[in-house]
Design an enzyme around this catalytic site. Structure first.
Site, PDB file in Angstrom:
ATOM      1  N   GLN A 186       8.751  -0.829   2.585  1.00 30.99           N
ATOM      2  CA  GLN A 186       7.400  -0.744   2.046  1.00 30.99           C
ATOM      3  C   GLN A 186       6.434  -1.424   3.015  1.00 30.99           C
ATOM      4  O   GLN A 186       6.840  -2.181   3.894  1.00 30.99           O
ATOM      5  CB  GLN A 186       7.314  -1.357   0.652  1.00 30.99           C
ATOM      6  CG  GLN A 186       7.483  -2.852   0.553  1.00 30.99           C
ATOM      7  CD  GLN A 186       7.485  -3.309  -0.910  1.00 30.99           C
ATOM      8  OE1 GLN A 186       7.906  -2.578  -1.806  1.00 30.99           O
ATOM      9  NE2 GLN A 186       7.028  -4.523  -1.151  1.00 30.99           N
ATOM     10  N   VAL A 187       5.129  -1.128   2.841  1.00 35.65           N
ATOM     11  CA  VAL A 187       4.119  -1.558   3.804  1.00 35.65           C
ATOM     12  C   VAL A 187       3.063  -2.407   3.117  1.00 35.65           C
ATOM     13  O   VAL A 187       2.586  -2.063   2.027  1.00 35.65           O
ATOM     14  CB  VAL A 187       3.453  -0.334   4.479  1.00 35.65           C
ATOM     15  CG1 VAL A 187       2.365  -0.786   5.453  1.00 35.65           C
ATOM     16  CG2 VAL A 187       4.495   0.513   5.202  1.00 35.65           C
ATOM     17  N   ASP A 191       8.849  14.069  11.812  1.00 38.02           N
ATOM     18  CA  ASP A 191       8.641  13.882  10.368  1.00 38.02           C
ATOM     19  C   ASP A 191       7.157  14.056  10.056  1.00 38.02           C
ATOM     20  O   ASP A 191       6.531  13.221   9.409  1.00 38.02           O
ATOM     21  CB  ASP A 191       9.131  12.492   9.954  1.00 38.02           C
ATOM     22  CG  ASP A 191       9.369  12.380   8.454  1.00 38.02           C
ATOM     23  OD1 ASP A 191       9.479  13.438   7.795  1.00 38.02           O
ATOM     24  OD2 ASP A 191       9.448  11.255   7.934  1.00 38.02           O
ATOM     25  N   LYS A 207       5.494  -3.549   7.946  1.00 36.63           N
ATOM     26  CA  LYS A 207       6.546  -2.753   7.312  1.00 36.63           C
ATOM     27  C   LYS A 207       7.776  -3.632   7.127  1.00 36.63           C
ATOM     28  O   LYS A 207       8.264  -4.257   8.081  1.00 36.63           O
ATOM     29  CB  LYS A 207       6.888  -1.540   8.180  1.00 36.63           C
ATOM     30  CG  LYS A 207       7.836  -0.548   7.529  1.00 36.63           C
ATOM     31  CD  LYS A 207       7.937   0.734   8.363  1.00 36.63           C
ATOM     32  CE  LYS A 207       8.789   1.776   7.652  1.00 36.63           C
ATOM     33  NZ  LYS A 207       8.831   3.059   8.414  1.00 36.63           N
ATOM     34  N   VAL A 256       0.823  -1.202   0.000  1.00 44.89           N
ATOM     35  CA  VAL A 256       0.000   0.000   0.000  1.00 44.89           C
ATOM     36  C   VAL A 256       0.861   1.257   0.000  1.00 44.89           C
ATOM     37  O   VAL A 256       0.367   2.356  -0.291  1.00 44.89           O
ATOM     38  CB  VAL A 256      -0.932   0.031   1.223  1.00 44.89           C
ATOM     39  CG1 VAL A 256      -1.941  -1.095   1.132  1.00 44.89           C
ATOM     40  CG2 VAL A 256      -0.146  -0.068   2.527  1.00 44.89           C
ATOM     41  N   ALA A 257       2.138   1.127   0.339  1.00 41.53           N
ATOM     42  CA  ALA A 257       3.050   2.277   0.353  1.00 41.53           C
ATOM     43  C   ALA A 257       4.464   1.763   0.141  1.00 41.53           C
ATOM     44  O   ALA A 257       4.816   0.657   0.573  1.00 41.53           O
ATOM     45  CB  ALA A 257       2.957   3.029   1.667  1.00 41.53           C
ATOM     46  N   SER A 258       5.274   2.576  -0.543  1.00 40.22           N
ATOM     47  CA  SER A 258       6.655   2.195  -0.811  1.00 40.22           C
ATOM     48  C   SER A 258       7.540   3.429  -0.700  1.00 40.22           C
ATOM     49  O   SER A 258       7.236   4.477  -1.265  1.00 40.22           O
ATOM     50  CB  SER A 258       6.775   1.593  -2.211  1.00 40.22           C
ATOM     51  OG  SER A 258       8.116   1.251  -2.493  1.00 40.22           O
ATOM     52  N   ALA A 259       8.628   3.294   0.067  1.00 36.57           N
ATOM     53  CA  ALA A 259       9.563   4.397   0.250  1.00 36.57           C
ATOM     54  C   ALA A 259      10.984   3.893   0.012  1.00 36.57           C
ATOM     55  O   ALA A 259      11.193   2.738  -0.377  1.00 36.57           O
ATOM     56  CB  ALA A 259       9.424   4.985   1.651  1.00 36.57           C
ATOM     57  N   SER A 260      11.961   4.775   0.256  1.00 35.91           N
ATOM     58  CA  SER A 260      13.341   4.429  -0.069  1.00 35.91           C
ATOM     59  C   SER A 260      13.908   3.358   0.853  1.00 35.91           C
ATOM     60  O   SER A 260      14.798   2.608   0.468  1.00 35.91           O
ATOM     61  CB  SER A 260      14.221   5.678   0.006  1.00 35.91           C
ATOM     62  OG  SER A 260      14.127   6.269   1.287  1.00 35.91           O
TER      63      SER A 260
END
Length: 526
Positions: A132-133, A286, A151, A125-129
Site C-alpha cells: 500500500q502507498v 502493466d 510504498k 492513498v492506495a492499497s493492493a494485494s
C-alpha cells in the site's frame, strides 16, 4: 492443520461457485465424471463460467486474485471468455493497519518516521494485494522539502504466499495428472511462472531499478513522466519515490474540460509503447488505467504519468527483429514470410511444411483485412496466431505473451480515448522505419561505434602477432612438420579406437539378439 483448513476452504469455494464443472467435466476418469454429477445435483448456476471463476478467485483472497491476473496474460492457453473475465480482476484489497506500515518503515530504514519525514499521512492513498502507498514530505540532502510517495509491503507476505503456492502446486499436479487437457495447459509451468513473478514483486528494490531504467530510456521523448526513485530510502520492503500529480486517465471528462487533446493522447500512447518495445526492448507491462495518469501542470501539460513498475517486459535483439519482421510481413499480407519466420526462429519443428503453416496463418489473418483498419486489433491477431500455432507444436515465449497482454491493454486504452484511432496507421511507419535502421547504413555505423573500443585494443597488436607467426613459420619448418605428423598420428589412433568400439558394440548387439531368439525358440519347444 492450517494447510488442511485452507484446503477445505478452497474446496468449499470451488463447489460454491461451480468451478468443479470447469475442471471435473474435462476429466476422462469415470469416477471423476460421476463425482461431477453428484456435486452438481440441485445447484443452480446462472452466471457465465468466466464470471464464476473471477468471483471465486476474489473470494479466495489477494494471492489468488494476483494469480488470476497473471493467468489472464496466458491467452495462448485459456478460452477467450475466461481470459477476458480474468482481465477484469483488480486489487480491491482493504488497507492494513497504518501502525504496521509505520513499524515496517522504521525497521527497514532504521529511524523513526518523525525523523525520516517532515510529515507522513497515516491514511493510505492506495492499497493492493502486495503493498500500500502513503504520501509524505521529506527533506533531501540539499535541505529542500520534497513530496514523496511511500510504498510499503504488506506484513508477513512471504509466509502467506509460500503457503498458498504450495497448495497451487498440489492442485496443478492433480489437474495435470487427471485431466485430458491438463498437460496441454501446463498448470505446473503456469504456477512456476506465477511463483517467480510474485517473488520478484516482493523485492521493491527490483521495482525501483526497473522504474529508474524506464526513466532514463524515456528522457527526451517528452511523452511520459516517470517518478524519480530516492535511493537513500529504498529497501526490499519500502520504496520512496517522487510524488506525481496528475488526473487518472479514466477521468476523460476532467481531461477534456482541462483542454487535453484526447486524440493526440491516444496516438502518443501507441508511440510510447512501440518506442519502449522496438527501440529499447524494455517496456512497462502493466499499463492498465489504474497505473496511468495525465499531467495538467503547465510545463508538462498533456503528458502521460506512469506508475507501478512491478511488471516490466524485456526483449532481446532477436525478439525485436522477429516481431518487427512479423508485423511488417503481416501488414503486407506476406503470410509465407510469417510462416518462414516461425521456422527460422526455431519455435516450430524444422520439418514443418511452410505451405501448411502459411495456410493456417492466412486463415487467422485474412478475415481482418476485410474490416476497417480502425477495427482491427493487433493484440487479438497476435493472440489468435499463438492459439493457431499450438497445432504446429509452437513453444510460445513468455516475453511475447507478456507483450501481447500489454498490447491488448494499449489498444483498449487507445480506443477508449479515441474510438477512431487507427492503430495500424500509427504502428506501420514506425515499424518500417525501425526495420530500415536495423539493416541500413545506420545499423552498420552503430555496430562500428559499439565495437570501436575492442578494435582499438586489437589493432596495435596485429603487426606484432603477424610478425611472430611469420617468424615461427619461416624459422622452423621442421618443427611445424613434426607437429602436423604427431597430430595425424593422434587422429589415426582415435579413429582406430572408435572403429573398435563400433565393431564391438555391433557384435555384442548381434549376440544379444541371437541369445534372445534361442531362448524364445527353446521356450517354444518346451
Amino acid at each position: 492443520m492450517s494447510r488442511l483448513g485452507r484446503g477445505l476452504f478452497i474446496a468449499w469455494v470451488v463447489l460454491r461457485y461451480g468451478l468443479d464443472e470447469l475442471v471435473l467435466t474435462s476429466f476422462q476418469t469415470p469416477w471423476l465424471r460421476l463425482l461431477a454429477r453428484i456435486v452438481s445435483v440441485g445447484r443452480s448456476l446462472d452466471e457465465p463460467r468466466g464470471q464464476r471463476l473471477r468471483e471465486a478467485l476474489e473470494r479466495l483472497g489477494p494471492i489468488f486474485v494476483k494469480f488470476g491476473q497473471v493467468l489472464s496474460t496466458r491467452r495462448d492457453l485459456l478460452p477467450l471468455d475466461i481470459a477476458n473475465e480474468l482481465a477484469k480482476l483488480q486489487d480491491r484489497v482493504p488497507p492494513f493497519d497504518s501502525a504496521v506500515a509505520v513499524a515496517t518503515i522504521e525497521r527497514a530504514l532504521g529511524k523513526p518516521v518523525s525523523e525520516l519525514f517532515v510529515s507522513f499521512e497515516r491514511t493510505p492513498v492506495a492499497s493492493a494485494s502486495i503493498a500500500q502507498v502513503h504520501f509524505a514530505v521529506l527533506r533531501d540532502r540539499s535541505g529542500r522539502e520534497r513530496e514523496v510517495a511511500v510504498k510499503v509491503l504488506r506484513p508477513d507476505m512471504l509466509r502467506v504466499i509460500d503457503k498458498d503456492l504450495s497448495l497451487m502446486r498440489m492442485m496443478a499436479g492433480w489437474v495435470e495428472g487427471l485431466s485430458a487437457d491438463g498437460k496441454r495447459l501446463k498448470p505446473r509451468e503456469v504456477v512456476a511462472e506465477f511463483d517467480k513473478y510474485l517473488h520478484d514483486e516482493l523485492d521493491l528494490v527490483r521495482e525501483a531499478s526497473s522504474a529508474a531504467q524506464l526513466r532514463r530510456n524515456m528522457e527526451g521523448l517528452n511523452l511520459v513522466l516517470i517518478p524519480e526513485m530516492l535511493w537513500d530510502y529504498c529497501t526490499t520492503e519500502v520504496l520512496v519515490m517522487e510524488r506525481m500529480h496528475g488526473v487518472p486517465i479514466s477521468q476523460l471528462d476532467t481531461l477534456r474540460a482541462a483542454g487535453v487533446d484526447i486524440a493526440k493522447l491516444a496516438r502518443d500512447g501507441v508511440t510510447l509503447f512501440f518506442t519502449q518495445v522496438f527501440r529499447d526492448g524494455f517496456f512497462h507491462a502493466d499499463m492498465h488505467p489504474g497505473n496511468i495518469q495525465v499531467s495538467l501542470a503547465s510545463e508538462t501539460f498533456g503528458r502521460y504519468i506512469s506508475l507501478d513498475f512491478g511488471i516490466v517486459g524485456t526483449l532481446t535483439e532477436v525478439d525485436k527483429e522477429y516481431l518487427a519482421q512479423n508485423f511488417v510481413a503481416f501488414f503486407r499480407r506476406d503470410y509465407k514470410r510469417v510462416a518462414e519466420l516461425h521456422i527460422e526462429s526455431g519455435w516450430v519443428p524444422a520439418a514443418t511444411r511452410v505451405d501448411e503453416l502459411e495456410a493456417a496463418v492466412r486463415a487467422v489473418c485474412e478475415p481482418y483485412f476485410d474490416r476497417p483498419l480502425k477495427e482491427i486489433s493487433l493484440g487479438l491477431v497476435l493472440m489468435r496466431l499463438f492459439q493457431t500455432s499450438r497445432r504446429f507444436q509452437v513453444e510460445i515465449q513468455p516475453q511475447l505473451v507478456l507483450l501481447q497482454k500489454t498490447l491488448l491493454n494499449i489498444e483498449g486504452l487507445g480506443r477508449d480515448l479515441d474510438p477512431e484511432l487507427d492503430l495500424w496507421a500509427t504502428a506501420k511507419p514506425f515499424l518500417e522505419e525501425w526495420m530500415l535502421k536495423q539493416v541500413g547504413p545506420q545499423r552498420l555505423l552503430h555496430e562500428l561505434k559499439a565495437q570501436a573500443p575492442r578494435y582499438a585494443k586489437m589493432l596495435p597488436e596485429l603487426p606484432g602477432l603477424l610478425h611472430q607467426y611469420l617468424k615461427r613459420g619461416q624459422g622452423s619448418p621442421e618443427l611445424l612438420m613434426r607437429e602436423l605428423l604427431q597430430e595425424q598420428k593422434r587422429t589415426n589412433r582415435l579413429l582406430q579406437v572408435l572403429v573398435a568400439v563400433v565393431i564391438g558394440f555391433s557384435v555384442g548387439l548381434v549376440a544379444v539378439q541371437l541369445v534372445s531368439h534361442l531362448r524364445w525358440f527353446g521356450g517354444g519347444l518346451l
